[in-house]
Scaffold this motif. Structure first.
Motif, PDB file in Angstrom:
ATOM      1  N   SER A   5       0.823  -1.210   0.000  1.00 38.15           N
ATOM      2  CA  SER A   5       0.000   0.000   0.000  1.00 38.15           C
ATOM      3  C   SER A   5       0.854   1.256   0.000  1.00 38.15           C
ATOM      4  O   SER A   5       1.929   1.283   0.605  1.00 38.15           O
ATOM      5  N   PHE A   6       0.350   2.272  -0.664  1.00 33.32           N
ATOM      6  CA  PHE A   6       1.011   3.576  -0.642  1.00 33.32           C
ATOM      7  C   PHE A   6      -0.053   4.631  -0.927  1.00 33.32           C
ATOM      8  O   PHE A   6      -1.177   4.295  -1.324  1.00 33.32           O
ATOM      9  N   THR A   7       0.303   5.860  -0.717  1.00 33.75           N
ATOM     10  CA  THR A   7      -0.598   6.964  -1.059  1.00 33.75           C
ATOM     11  C   THR A   7      -0.073   7.650  -2.312  1.00 33.75           C
ATOM     12  O   THR A   7       1.116   7.960  -2.406  1.00 33.75           O
ATOM     13  N   TYR A   8      -0.973   7.829  -3.253  1.00 33.42           N
ATOM     14  CA  TYR A   8      -0.615   8.384  -4.574  1.00 33.42           C
ATOM     15  C   TYR A   8      -0.852   9.885  -4.590  1.00 33.42           C
ATOM     16  O   TYR A   8      -1.889  10.359  -4.134  1.00 33.42           O
ATOM     17  N   LEU A  31       7.438   8.958  -9.105  1.00 32.95           N
ATOM     18  CA  LEU A  31       7.004   7.999 -10.127  1.00 32.95           C
ATOM     19  C   LEU A  31       7.073   8.705 -11.481  1.00 32.95           C
ATOM     20  O   LEU A  31       6.395   9.708 -11.698  1.00 32.95           O
ATOM     21  N   ALA A  32       7.918   8.190 -12.375  1.00 38.48           N
ATOM     22  CA  ALA A  32       7.999   8.778 -13.729  1.00 38.48           C
ATOM     23  C   ALA A  32       7.305   7.810 -14.679  1.00 38.48           C
ATOM     24  O   ALA A  32       6.079   7.702 -14.661  1.00 38.48           O
ATOM     25  N   GLY A  34       7.544   4.609 -14.459  1.00 36.38           N
ATOM     26  CA  GLY A  34       7.156   3.463 -13.636  1.00 36.38           C
ATOM     27  C   GLY A  34       7.730   2.130 -14.084  1.00 36.38           C
ATOM     28  O   GLY A  34       7.457   1.099 -13.470  1.00 36.38           O
ATOM     29  N   GLN A  35       8.556   2.123 -15.132  1.00 32.71           N
ATOM     30  CA  GLN A  35       8.957   0.834 -15.709  1.00 32.71           C
ATOM     31  C   GLN A  35      10.117   0.168 -14.962  1.00 32.71           C
ATOM     32  O   GLN A  35      10.436  -0.998 -15.214  1.00 32.71           O
ATOM     33  N   ILE A  38       7.739   0.287 -10.685  1.00 34.12           N
ATOM     34  CA  ILE A  38       6.578  -0.591 -10.453  1.00 34.12           C
ATOM     35  C   ILE A  38       7.010  -2.066 -10.412  1.00 34.12           C
ATOM     36  O   ILE A  38       6.601  -2.785  -9.490  1.00 34.12           O
ATOM     37  N   MET A  41       8.364  -2.557  -7.059  1.00 36.30           N
ATOM     38  CA  MET A  41       7.312  -2.552  -6.030  1.00 36.30           C
ATOM     39  C   MET A  41       6.513  -3.853  -6.045  1.00 36.30           C
ATOM     40  O   MET A  41       6.056  -4.341  -5.014  1.00 36.30           O
ATOM     41  N   LEU A  51       3.863   7.862  -3.332  1.00 34.59           N
ATOM     42  CA  LEU A  51       4.378   8.019  -4.692  1.00 34.59           C
ATOM     43  C   LEU A  51       3.956   9.384  -5.205  1.00 34.59           C
ATOM     44  O   LEU A  51       2.772   9.758  -5.115  1.00 34.59           O
ATOM     45  N   ASP A  53       3.662  11.270  -8.506  1.00 34.37           N
ATOM     46  CA  ASP A  53       3.646  11.060  -9.959  1.00 34.37           C
ATOM     47  C   ASP A  53       3.971  12.382 -10.649  1.00 34.37           C
ATOM     48  O   ASP A  53       3.218  13.352 -10.508  1.00 34.37           O
ATOM     49  N   LEU A 109       6.503   4.081 -22.214  1.00 40.28           N
ATOM     50  CA  LEU A 109       6.298   4.717 -20.905  1.00 40.28           C
ATOM     51  C   LEU A 109       7.611   5.156 -20.255  1.00 40.28           C
ATOM     52  O   LEU A 109       7.668   6.176 -19.571  1.00 40.28           O
TER      53      LEU A 109
ATOM     54  N   SER B   2      -4.788   3.476   1.247  1.00 46.59           N
ATOM     55  CA  SER B   2      -5.275   4.682   0.585  1.00 46.59           C
ATOM     56  C   SER B   2      -6.074   4.301  -0.657  1.00 46.59           C
ATOM     57  O   SER B   2      -5.645   3.442  -1.426  1.00 46.59           O
ATOM     58  N   ASP B  21      -5.051   2.796  -4.216  1.00 46.06           N
ATOM     59  CA  ASP B  21      -4.015   3.460  -5.017  1.00 46.06           C
ATOM     60  C   ASP B  21      -3.091   2.448  -5.688  1.00 46.06           C
ATOM     61  O   ASP B  21      -2.566   2.677  -6.766  1.00 46.06           O
ATOM     62  N   ARG B  22      -2.883   1.317  -5.006  1.00 44.22           N
ATOM     63  CA  ARG B  22      -1.920   0.348  -5.538  1.00 44.22           C
ATOM     64  C   ARG B  22      -2.517  -0.585  -6.596  1.00 44.22           C
ATOM     65  O   ARG B  22      -1.818  -1.459  -7.118  1.00 44.22           O
TER      66      ARG B  22
END
Ligand SMILES: Cc1cc2nc3c(=O)[nH]c(=O)nc-3n(C[C@H](O)[C@H](O)[C@H](O)COP(=O)(O)OP(=O)(O)OC[C@H]3O[C@@H](n4cnc5c(N)ncnc54)[C@H](O)[C@@H]3O)c2cc1C
Ligand code: FES
Ligand code: FES
Lengths: 301, 179
Positions: A5-8, A31-32, A34-35, A38, A41, A51, A53, A109, B2, B21-22
């Motif tokens: 889990s994270f907050t975007y 986060l650019a 993401g390649q 992600i 992660m 994150l 973005d 991407l 979140s 979010d994930r």
């Protein structure tokens, strides 16, 4: 696998992005494309709490020649390099590199800024930017600063950016004159299959003037814990007239100064010898491009 | 944990859902939008079975977050055929040229090929092979997939040539009636 889990956060201005970075500190990651992030992660190799973005920030996606440099915005996608006539015609080393990074879907991407900021010795742009003698531009709460590429890669996955800085641009010195007028470059990579990271790869950028190599910079991919400049190989070229013996000497120097680890991609001895052969060939190709207007990038690598 | 409400336009229809979010985009497409034509074939961003078009660009939907697609458009294999069931030339090409065996890679191949043909309507065989190099197929050996894409390229080009022809005929007819 699903990331933790994270907050975007999706800031729309550079100031908001910098404020977020400042307040969240080391719990946050940018986060650019993401390649790289992600996949990391998904394996829980990275578990950032936040994150940020930067895909929504305006004005980070451009390619332009300005003030003696090719300026590349951090959010420029790898596919944009593939599609740019400017890059294809004037920056053969960059053109060679862009087309062998990952696969077309990932390149749609993946960003140039992310490829460098990730400071992964397996990524292809670090070697290329070392060979170009590029400059990295970073923005932080105290304003903008420039970092020479030679000072940028500090450790495995570690770079010279502070936690509250964003890489905004990479600058490559413009070549002198038209293709074939003395400046040339090449990137040669051997991978197990299309789209894979290099077993070894070599980036060369050089200048030939009156039959003598007057400038040479060489970067190596995935044969050291930190993206590596092969200064010994450079010295084997500078001041010499191009010849097979000189190219071989550069290859041997590169094989000696790299520091590969044995893994599924090969043994140390194999990687060193591959680095020798690739250096020799890449230098030869760069010299050909530097001295002949016909021998430019594009087409098969 | 979140989460937030996002709206993504999938194949022309707005889909609004509450997501963590994930949540990966591929799970949003398959589970929240119930469009299971988009497949998952790996954990390592390698196979391309999950390829969709995001704002018209082919991407691996297992390596993007659903929240990143908020306010954007996504196209999946379900959006390829016409409402009356007429197959898209790419789908027809895979049918006619036997471009699939098990079919697992096919939706991703077709979405990649759609983006490829939009960028380059007359690709060489080499350009097709390069263009689908992010999509793995364990069955066909790729030759039939290349032929399917060549079939589609020809069909799309002849359709657009016909349309140009028809528009020119119509324009000529208009010219004749207007004094
Ligand atoms: C299957 C596969 C194969 C691949 N093969 C190759 C390959 O052969 N060669 C190669 O070079 N790469 C390869 N890649 C990696 C790819 O090119 C990555 O996209 C790239 O390394 C990172 O760029 P990104 O924009 O995706 O960055 P992200 O994944 O978004 O970020 C990577 C890291 O950089 C940081 N970061 C990103 N942008 C900035 C910025 N502007 N300022 C500060 N920090 C930032 C992030 O916080 C993160 O830590 C591959 C990836 C995949 C999935
Ligand atoms: S599921 Fe394999 S690349 Fe996305
Ligand atoms: S048809 Fe089976 S994987 Fe391609």
């Amino acid at each position: 696998m699903i990331p933790g889990s994270f907050t975007y956060h999706a800031p729309t201005t550079m100031d908001d992005a910098l404020a977020l970075l400042g307040s969240l500190g080391e719990d946050a990651k940018i986060l650019a494309g993401g390649q790289s992030l992600i996949p990391a992660m998904r394996f829980r190799l990275a578990v950032p709490e936040h994150l940020i973005d930067i895909g929504g920030l305006e004005g980070l996606d451009y390619l332009r020649e300005e003030g003696g440099f090719l300026c590349i915005g951090a959010m420029t996608r790898e596919s944009a390099l593939d599609d740019s006539p400017l890059v294809q015609q004037r920056y053969p080393l960059l053109a060679d590199t862009a087309r062998v990074i990952a696969d077309p879907l990932v390149r749609n991407l993946a960003t140039v800024g992310g490829n460098i900021a990730h400071a992964d010795p397996a990524n292809d742009h670090p070697a290329t930017m070392l060979a170009y003698g590029a400059t990295v531009i970073a923005r932080g709460p105290r304003g903008e600063r420039t970092i020479a590429i030679d000072d940028f890669f500090t450790d495995l996955f570690e770079n010279a950016l502070a936690d509250d800085e964003i890489l905004t641009e990479v600058r490559i010195p413009q070549p002198h004159g038209q293709p074939g007028a003395g400046d040339g470059g090449a990137y040669l990579k051997i991978e197990r299959k299309v789209g894979d990271y290099a077993i070894s790869a070599v980036a060369v950028n050089l200048r030939v003037s009156a039959g003598i190599v007057t400038h040479a910079r060489i970067g190596l991919t995935n044969v050291s814990p930190v993206p590596l400049r092969a200064t010994g190989a450079e010295q084997a070229l500078i001041g010499k007239a191009p010849s097979d013996e000189v190219f071989e000497a550069a290859g041997q120097a590169a094989a000696g100064e790299c520091d590969p680890s044995p893994d599924l991609r090969g043994s140390v001895a194999y990687k060193r010898d591959l680095t020798r052969v690739l250096t020799k060939r890449a230098v030869g190709k760069a010299v050909e491009r530097a001295t002949s207007p016909e021998a430019q990038a594009g087409g098969a690598a | 944990m979140s989460s937030r409400s996002i709206t993504v336009t999938i194949n022309g229809e707005a889909v609004t859902r509450e997501v963590e979010d994930r949540t990966l985009l591929v799970h949003f497409v398959r589970e929240d939008a119930a469009l299971t034509g988009t497949h998952i074939g790996c954990d390592t961003t390698s196979c391309g079975a999950c390829t969709v078009l995001l704002e018209g660009v082919a991407v691996k939907s297992c390596t993007a977050f659903a929240v990143q697609a908020h306010g954007k458009s996504v196209e999946t294999i379900e959006g390829m055929a016409d409402a009356d069931g007429t197959l898209h030339p790419l789908q027809e090409g895979f049918w006619e040229k036997h471009g699939l065996q098990c079919g697992y890679c096919t939706p991703g191949m077709i979405m990649s090929a759609k983006h490829l043909l939009e960028k380059n309507p007359n690709p060489t065989e080499e350009e097709i092979r390069w263009g689908i190099s992010g999509n793995l197929c364990r069955c066909t050996g790729y030759n039939k997939i290349v032929e399917a894409i060549q079939y589609a390229a020809e069909k799309i080009n002849s359709q657009s040539a016909e349309n140009v022809g028809r528009n020119e005929d119509e324009a000529a007819a208009q010219q004749e009636v207007t004094p």
